[in-house]
Design an enzyme around this catalytic site. Sequence first.
Site, mmCIF file in Angstrom:
data_model
loop_
_atom_site.group_PDB
_atom_site.id
_atom_site.type_symbol
_atom_site.label_atom_id
_atom_site.label_comp_id
_atom_site.label_asym_id
_atom_site.label_seq_id
_atom_site.Cartn_x
_atom_site.Cartn_y
_atom_site.Cartn_z
ATOM 1 N N ASP A 4 2.464 3.139 -6.845
ATOM 2 C CA ASP A 4 3.485 2.554 -5.986
ATOM 3 C C ASP A 4 3.222 2.861 -4.507
ATOM 4 O O ASP A 4 2.341 3.653 -4.164
ATOM 5 C CB ASP A 4 4.903 2.938 -6.440
ATOM 6 C CG ASP A 4 5.201 4.416 -6.324
ATOM 7 O OD1 ASP A 4 4.789 5.032 -5.328
ATOM 8 O OD2 ASP A 4 5.877 4.961 -7.212
ATOM 9 N N TYR A 5 4.001 2.236 -3.661
ATOM 10 C CA TYR A 5 3.800 2.256 -2.205
ATOM 11 C C TYR A 5 3.639 3.667 -1.636
ATOM 12 O O TYR A 5 2.769 3.927 -0.810
ATOM 13 C CB TYR A 5 4.987 1.550 -1.543
ATOM 14 C CG TYR A 5 4.922 1.432 -0.042
ATOM 15 C CD1 TYR A 5 4.054 0.524 0.563
ATOM 16 C CD2 TYR A 5 5.756 2.204 0.763
ATOM 17 C CE1 TYR A 5 4.009 0.403 1.944
ATOM 18 C CE2 TYR A 5 5.715 2.089 2.151
ATOM 19 C CZ TYR A 5 4.836 1.192 2.736
ATOM 20 O OH TYR A 5 4.783 1.073 4.099
#
Length: 204
Positions: free
Chosen positions: A81-82
């Site tokens: 994820d980011y």
Amino acid sequence: MEGRVEVNGHIVRQLGVKVDPLHDKIRVDGKPVHIKRKLYVALNKPKGCVCSRKDELDRPTIYELLPKEWGNLLYSVGRLDYDTEGLIFLTNDGQFALRLTHPRYEVSKKYVATIDGRVERQMLELFVRGVFHEGEKLKAKRAHLVSATKSVSVAELELTEGKNREVRRMFESQGATVKRLQRVQIGKIKLGELKPGKWRTLTE
């Protein structure tokens, strides 16, 4: 044999001739046959970029860190994820990607999590037994405490399932917040000294 196949300039007229597709020049009906080279890349994904090829919020992507000629050839094997950093593979080999991502192969992935506040060993033991978060069971194969103070703790977790935001959700289920998350190993391949945003190729 109809004489349609040439290997290194010689017409092949018998069955079972062995060729090396990476070194031999093969032609069919006079046209060269190009073998698609399989690529395997290990990337240290930095925090603040996404694993999508394009992002609707116009955030940086991992593909911008690769040579331009690879941009449309490679696909990420799974995602981070980011806000998560660390090791991710990119490849054009679908079978390789399947073996790494499908739960039945149980490929282990190691993460180092930095957590706000003090974490007790009992919490990590609970993760190995399994916890529920938003109706889904989350489970670590192994988990151990690297260090712990009143303000910050560091834990290493090994997972095989790869569910969405699994490590963060485990800690969330116990009211703990992950400040930093880094994947440091996939199977036998370690992140090692690879710097954030840098990549290296792997052999088959």
